[in-house]
Design a protein around this motif. Structure first.
Motif, PDB file in Angstrom:
ATOM      1  N   ALA A 225      -3.129   0.581  -3.238  1.00 53.58           N
ATOM      2  CA  ALA A 225      -3.334  -0.903  -3.350  1.00 53.58           C
ATOM      3  C   ALA A 225      -4.458  -1.356  -4.173  1.00 53.58           C
ATOM      4  N   LEU A 226      -5.322  -0.802  -3.842  1.00 52.13           N
ATOM      5  CA  LEU A 226      -6.675  -1.235  -4.834  1.00 52.13           C
ATOM      6  C   LEU A 226      -6.573  -0.765  -6.137  1.00 52.13           C
ATOM      7  N   LEU A 227      -6.014   0.597  -6.370  1.00 51.52           N
ATOM      8  CA  LEU A 227      -5.778   1.139  -7.686  1.00 51.52           C
ATOM      9  C   LEU A 227      -5.036   0.054  -8.506  1.00 51.52           C
ATOM     10  N   CYS A 228      -3.876  -0.098  -7.763  1.00 50.75           N
ATOM     11  CA  CYS A 228      -2.826  -1.005  -8.505  1.00 50.75           C
ATOM     12  C   CYS A 228      -3.256  -2.342  -9.072  1.00 50.75           C
ATOM     13  N   ARG A 229      -4.093  -2.873  -7.978  1.00 52.10           N
ATOM     14  CA  ARG A 229      -4.409  -4.411  -8.108  1.00 52.10           C
ATOM     15  C   ARG A 229      -5.480  -4.267  -9.248  1.00 52.10           C
ATOM     16  N   THR A 230      -6.240  -3.186  -9.229  1.00 53.61           N
ATOM     17  CA  THR A 230      -7.433  -3.269 -10.360  1.00 53.61           C
ATOM     18  C   THR A 230      -6.713  -3.274 -11.515  1.00 53.61           C
ATOM     19  N   LEU A 231      -5.727  -2.330 -11.814  1.00 53.06           N
ATOM     20  CA  LEU A 231      -4.852  -2.351 -13.099  1.00 53.06           C
ATOM     21  C   LEU A 231      -4.442  -3.429 -13.260  1.00 53.06           C
ATOM     22  N   ARG A 232      -3.906  -4.179 -12.461  1.00 51.07           N
ATOM     23  CA  ARG A 232      -3.271  -5.444 -12.608  1.00 51.07           C
ATOM     24  C   ARG A 232      -4.484  -6.615 -13.288  1.00 51.07           C
TER      25      ARG A 232
ATOM     26  N   VAL B 119       0.851  -3.658  -2.087  1.00 46.64           N
ATOM     27  CA  VAL B 119       0.651  -2.246  -2.373  1.00 46.64           C
ATOM     28  C   VAL B 119       0.866  -1.815  -3.919  1.00 46.64           C
ATOM     29  N   THR B 120       1.686  -2.312  -4.512  1.00 49.37           N
ATOM     30  CA  THR B 120       2.211  -1.724  -5.812  1.00 49.37           C
ATOM     31  C   THR B 120       1.673  -2.560  -7.025  1.00 49.37           C
ATOM     32  N   SER B 121       1.686  -3.716  -6.805  1.00 48.16           N
ATOM     33  CA  SER B 121       1.354  -4.923  -7.646  1.00 48.16           C
ATOM     34  C   SER B 121       2.181  -5.029  -8.995  1.00 48.16           C
TER      35      SER B 121
END
Lengths: 483, 97
Positions: free
Chosen positions: A405-412, A297-299
């Motif tokens: 989750a999508l947003l955090c993973r993209t940022l990661r 969820v948070t990456s």
């Protein structure tokens, strides 16, 4: 708007949507690194002097003596390693696992197809979101190492969605033919990894319990299982039990003989004998599951925040699954399945950690070891959210979780969120020297002037035809081998 | 009353599930009885040594206390003479720093 809805229902659109970040990631060279063991595997599997069967049935080389009866994954590893070898010879060096890339795209299509079949009236935009999340969360596991966990994850997805469909519409699964893809998956996954064996055993235990429940007619209303379910559940439980027994016979009897026939020695079972008090560190097993759920969820990689985020996410899954919805079975049955699955995952991760304690360290925890568990959680999560009726508050919260989750993973993945460097590098991957190794492999004239890991050096020597340095047959490094 | 009770359980599937549960338990016991090793396995290929050395290499990047003599001795033992000069340059630079 209608066109967009149609697109969301299209499997091809979803696969293309998942392929875009996948190929951008690969083209940017991210997500690949050399690794001391992986480098050795590339050398071993590219040895054209030995027949493939001799290489595969050799746990001394393929598993460093830790025999685990997962020869089918070595076959895939050999194909992956030979593809890498071929690319190096073409001066297109890389360290991606081709099978993992293909499997990830197929998995995305599989999730979409099954969600569409299970919930044709769900919000269309949800259908491509879950495959996309599954793809993004697996992007960092594409480096060549072992194909065992990605293949087990794929098998788990097939089994899980098949069971969901059987529970939802048992009348469609009256004939044996309808179970064949799932039964063949059940038979094959124990040969990919020990987790595959555990998954087949869990499936057998789970379906036997469900079969028993379906035979009690007075429990119809509570469990939602009727006599219509019984034949399908009987078929699956027999198949799963057969897979477990076949795997044991192979592990203890057939594999020994094959290894002896091809390589002249019997394997040692020391690695399969679990340490005493294997379940004593159960808190680490639970922390492994909750931290990884938080990571989905948070990456981020702070253990405290991860455990809290993971706990909230698991709690959400429980509430969403047991809320009134179109999901297969009654809320009580779903609660039983949820409890069974999380108990099994907790047990499996505890056993894994007792055998290989490094898994509980932060630099290893988020790697491939979690991918089979992630397949279960991704399937549960997607079913829970898609099954809820529109405008249900839990569905809105579920969508918020997916978007977060999508947003955090993209940022990661784009490097905006960074994780701390661990002292030895993640799982001892050579993150700092991979680019240099690739450069040296692509340009055979380039002199070796910088320090790179010895296994990478050995790899370069091998592909520069320095067979005098690395004699595969003896696999030794002696001064006589250096001219 | 008896007829009602009979209809409450489908004995065919109930019996089948019991038999399967017993078989699964037997399979579990079988899995836990791991056979003894049939004979001594040959000593590990020195390919395994490569892993150990590689790990030493990984640690060295981050460990300023690593002993130069240890690395050089290990590299000599395994015949990695070309690497010795590379590592010696590394240690030389570290001394200058």
């Amino acid at each position: 708007m209608k066109y967009l809805k149609k697109l969301c229902f299209s499997g091809i659109f979803t696969v293309v949507l998942c392929a875009i970040p996948l190929f951008c990631f690969i083209l940017s060279g991210k997500g690949q690194a050399t690794h001391q063991e992986a480098n050795c595997f590339i050398l071993i599997y590219n040895n054209s002097q030995l027949p493939l069967a001799k290489l595969i049935f050799d746990p001394l080389r393929t598993d460093w003596q830790c025999f685990q009866a997962r020869e089918l994954s070595y076959l895939i590893d050999a194909l992956d390693a030979r593809f890498i070898g071929w690319c190096i010879k073409m001066h297109l060096a890389h360290f991606y696992s081709l099978s993992s890339i293909i499997l990830l795209l197929i998995s995305a299509g599989l999730i979409h197809r099954n969600l569409k079949r299970l919930f044709p009236r769900t919000i269309p935009y949800l259908l491509p979101l879950f495959p996309l999340l599954y793809t993004l969360c697996n992007l960092e596991n594409l480096s060549f190492f072992r194909s065992s966990k990605p293949w087990v994850s794929f098998g788990i997805l097939i089994i899980f969605f098949h069971l969901a469909k059987v529970l939802q519409k048992p009348e469609k699964f009256a004939s044996l033919r309808t179970h064949l893809p799932m039964l063949s998956t059940l038979v094959l996954i124990p040969f990919f990894d020990r987790i595959g064996f555990f998954a087949a055993a869990t499936c057998a235990a789970g379906t036997i319990v469900l079969l028993m429940l379906s035979s009690f007619r007075q429990l119809d209303r509570i469990s939602g299982l009727s006599e219509q379910h019984s034949p399908a559940l009987l078929t699956i439980s027999i198949g799963a039990l057969g897979a477990v027994i076949l795997s044991i016979i192979y592990n203890f009897y057939i594999a020994q003989e094959l290894i002896f026939a091809f390589n002249g020695y019997y394997p040692s079972y020391f690695y399969q004998r679990l340490p005493e008090n294997s379940f004593s560190d159960w808190s680490s097993g639970l922390a492994f599951i909750s931290c990884n759920c938080g990571f989905i969820v948070t990456s981020i990689s702070d253990p405290l925040y991860l455990e809290i985020a993971g706990f909230i996410f698991i709690l959400f899954l429980l509430v969403a699954l047991t809320a009134p919805s179109r999901a297969p079975g009654t809320p009580m049955l779903r609660l039983l399945i949820f409890t069974g699955l999380f108990t099994a995952m907790g047990m499996c991760s505890t056993l894994m950690i007792s055998r290989h304690p490094a898994i509980k360290t932060l630099d290893v925890m988020f790697g491939k070891y979690f991918s089979p568990f992630f397949a279960v959680i991704a399937a549960l999560f997607s079913i829970a959210v898609c099954a809820l009726r529109r405008r249900n508050i839990w569905q809105k919260i579920g969508i918020a979780f997916v978007v977060l989750a999508l947003l955090c993973r993209t940022l990661r993945l784009t490097g905006i969120i960074t994780t701390p460097e661990y002292p030895n590098g993640s799982m001892n991957f050579h993150n700092h020297s991979t680019a240099e190794t690739i450069k040296l492999l692509n340009n055979p004239e380039l002199p070796l002037t910088r320090i790179i890991p010895l296994s990478s050096w050995q790899l370069i020597g091998f592909f520069r035809n320095r067979s005098d340095v690395f004699t595969m047959e003896k696999n030794t490094y002696s001064p006589e081998n250096i001219k | 009353m008896d007829k009602d009770n009979k209809n409450k359980i489908n004995f065919k599937y109930f019996t089948a599930s019991l038999i399967l549960a017993v078989l699964l338990a037997i399979a579990g016991i079988m899995q836990m009885n791991i056979p003894a090793d049939r004979n001594k396995v040959p000593p590990a290929y020195s390919g395994n040594m490569l892993l150990v050395i590689d790990q030493i290499g990984s640690f060295t990047y981050n460990d300023p206390e690593i002993d130069e003599n240890v690395i050089i001795k290990v590299l000599t033992d395994i015949g990695q003479y070309e690497q010795i000069s590379v590592w010696q340059k590394f240690f030389e630079q570290r001394r200058i720093r």
